[in-house]
Design an enzyme around this catalytic site. Structure first.
Site, PDB file in Angstrom:
ATOM      1  N   SER A 211       6.466   4.066   3.711  1.00 27.77           N
ATOM      2  CA  SER A 211       6.406   3.670   2.274  1.00 27.77           C
ATOM      3  C   SER A 211       7.098   4.837   1.670  1.00 27.77           C
ATOM      4  CB  SER A 211       5.585   3.477   1.770  1.00 27.77           C
ATOM      5  OG  SER A 211       5.988   3.560   0.193  1.00 27.77           O
ATOM      6  N   GLU A 341       9.626  -7.087   2.768  1.00 24.92           N
ATOM      7  CA  GLU A 341       8.873  -6.080   1.705  1.00 24.92           C
ATOM      8  C   GLU A 341       8.573  -6.308   0.766  1.00 24.92           C
ATOM      9  OE1 GLU A 341       8.211  -2.772   2.843  1.00 24.92           O
ATOM     10  OE2 GLU A 341       9.369  -2.691   4.541  1.00 24.92           O
ATOM     11  N   HIS A 455       5.124  -5.560   3.013  1.00 21.70           N
ATOM     12  CA  HIS A 455       4.405  -3.974   2.531  1.00 21.70           C
ATOM     13  C   HIS A 455       3.612  -2.904   3.092  1.00 21.70           C
ATOM     14  CE1 HIS A 455       6.625  -0.065   1.723  1.00 21.70           C
ATOM     15  NE2 HIS A 455       5.514   0.234   0.706  1.00 21.70           N
TER      16      HIS A 455
END
Length: 583
Positions: A211, A341, A455
């Protein structure tokens, strides 16, 4: 006598006083760590852990909002405990997260060394994610130190300043910004200087992150200041060109600083007066004010101002411009993203939902407006052609969930990764590998049954279920963990995820890995990270062609037509195409 035994080789000095207190000698003195143990596949592994090592002075008082200053110390350093995490807002109620103490005195790193200790091991340096505003390099119940033993590498994890403390910027020389990025840079310099003492090879340091940590890694591959500090880079869900990675509109950067000033009683006329005032604001007051920004300025870009900026120094230009100029540092690259995601956003909106949420057309349009994609009617029509299936076009009450999630994923992750990978392959700065993580874990990060491979779900497969926590994965998933760790650590050792030593055959039966092909411009192949570990063509090829190729051409064509129209009506002395009077 055994307590005095030391292993000395070249510049390596490792003294084990006893099993629980390993000691490393560096230029400044002795670092005393502790021994950790975990069990995997009926085997016990030992790791020497050196926790909370300060690499920079506490960034407080006059050092707040300044570049990091290397830490000076002499004598003996007790590295038994985790250091402070950097100040940050409270995290959502996640089942795996225990933050611990926070303080601005947080610029520390942790080093994990497999036992038995030996020289010249490759190094993986972890940069954590958390939207540049949350997280820590290591914390209890979410440890990744099994990577060290299972992959036979040294693991380093670092803290860096977050949020307003790490990324406030004034748009001028007073606070150019990017303090958090410079912290990462300082930690990388510390590793280059000291990792040999732990048995690490400074010429084989691979930085990796997820990330915001991933986009940070990507920025280091483009920054001239990071040149020579690492040999490999692994990006997990985020690159320098991701829509959220860098604040590119310089006109809005000082608004964030002045906005925070208003909230803490530092309403000043110029940036120097502002920063002189902010330096004295208590930590909690500054943190609480930064959390209120989105409430006070909900529709303004200053609502989320604390992220990297291109500052003509660490980030010398827009990331997309740097990529077009082929301004890559010479390193090997691996990058990828997860198949779902976009579901993370909904997981926090619908934490108790057992089934996939039903998103109607009104909610879909509301989400699209909030995403600030700023699409034209023609672009919206194009999205429907690519993302809407036949059922959605005929169902009187279709569910827009999957379409929105895919749009969000492609816009925010997949297509920026595609741009970055193509740029890296074109620059020929090193070997390039791509992956697509599409396995829905039996126990995901956000613990939601419908979130898919969301995610951060890839983090579950780096050994955290071998340490005390509640990630009880299946035997197949444990095998998947071992393969992923081997790919990652092979890449750290050789720049090739298929082999762990230079003289090892890529097809060696001992590897038990399916070959991972390089990503090239003519064959854009991805490794599918799943129990099968198949190789697949670009999984977002069509949709990313829409975002990366078609939309820019459409924008250019419309701009040309608008200019042509305005030019015509200007000559006629009549109104322009927009209906406004021409001069």
């Amino acid at each position: 006598m055994l307590q005095q035994i030391c292993l000395a080789m070249l510049f390596l000095v490792v003294c084990n006083g006893n099993a629980s207190n390993p000691t490393v000698t560096v230029d400044q003195g002795q670092i005393i760590g502790k021994r950790l143990q975990f069990r995997a596949q009926d085997t016990d592994f030992d790791v020497d852990a050196y926790l909370g090592i300060p690499y920079a002075e506490a960034p407080v008082g006059p050092l707040r909002f300044k570049p990091p200053v290397p830490k000076e110390w002499q004598g003996e350093l007790n590295a038994h405990e985790y250091g402070n995490s950097c100040p940050q807002p409270a995290w959502p109620d996640l089942h795996w997260f225990t933050l611990g103490k926070t303080s601005e005195d947080c610029l520390i790193l942790n080093v994990y060394v497999p036992v038995p200790v030996r020289p010249n091991r490759a190094v993986l340096l972890w940069i954590h994610g958390g939207a540049y505003s949350m997280g820590a390099g290591s914390f209890e119940d979410f440890e990744t130190y099994p990577i060290a033993s299972l992959g036979d590498v040294i693991l380093v994890s670092i803290n860096y300043r977050l949020g307003v403390f790490g990324f406030l910027a004034t748009g001028d020389e007073v606070v150019p910004g990017n303090m958090g990025m410079l912290d990462q840079l300082e930690a990388m310099k510390w590793v280059q200087k000291n990792i040999k003492a732990f048995g690490g090879d400074p010429n084989r340091v691979t930085i990796f992150g997820e990330s915001a940590g991933s986009s940070s890694v990507s920025l280091h591959t483009l920054s001239p200041l990071s040149k020579g500090l690492f040999s490999g880079a692994i990006m997990q869900s985020g690159v320098a060109t991701s829509t959220w990675a860098v604040l590119e509109d310089k006109t809005h950067i000082p608004k964030g600083a002045f906005g925070i000033g208003k909230l803490v009683g530092c309403e000043k006329e110029d940036t120097k007066q502002l920063v002189d005032c902010l330096v004295d604001v208590p930590t909690d007051d500054l943190l609480n004010a930064s959390q209120r920004m989105m409430e006070v300025f909900p529709e303004d870009p200053e609502a989320f101002p604390f992220a990297p900026v291109y500052d003509d120094h660490f980030i010398p230009d827009r990331p997309d411009t740097l990529i077009k100029k082929r301004s890559f540092n010479h390193v090997n690259i691996m990058a990828g993203y997860n198949a779902d995601e976009g579901t993370t956003e909904f997981a926090f909106f619908y934490p108790d939902a057992i089934e996939k949420p039903h998103i109607n057309v009104t909610e879909y349009e509301s989400y699209m407006a909030a995403s600030k994609l700023n699409l034209t009617p023609l672009q919206n029509d194009a999205l429907e052609l690519v993302y809407f299936d036949n059922d959605m076009l005929t169902d009187p009450n279709p569910n827009y969930f999957d379409a929105y999630v895919r749009i969000l994923q492609d816009y925010s992750f997949a297509c920026s990764t595609d741009t970055y990978l193509r740029g890296a392959a074109e620059a020929d700065a090193g070997s390039v590998y791509a992956y697509y993580f599409n396995h829905h874990p039996s126990k995901s990060i956000i613990n939601t049954p419908w979130s898919g491979a969301c995610h951060a779900d890839d983090l579950v497969f780096f050994g955290i279920h071998f340490t005390p926590n509640d990630f009880n994965l299946t035997d197949v998933e444990v095998e998947m963990t071992l393969k992923m760790i081997q790919y990652w650590t092979n890449f750290a050792k050789t720049g090739n995820p298929n082999i762990g030593t230079e003289n090892e055959e890529a097809s060696s039966p001992a590897a038990k890995l399916l070959e991972w092909p390089q990503f090239t411009l003519d064959k854009r192949m991805y490794k599918e990270l799943s129990p099968s570990m198949n190789n697949i063509p670009d999984p977002s090829g069509i949709s990313c062609k829409l975002w990366n190729d078609y939309f820019p051409k459409l924008d250019a064509a419309l701009a040309d037509k608008q200019q042509e129209c305005k030019s015509h009506w200007s000559k006629e002395g009549k109104e322009s195409c927009s209906g406004e009077a021409t001069p």
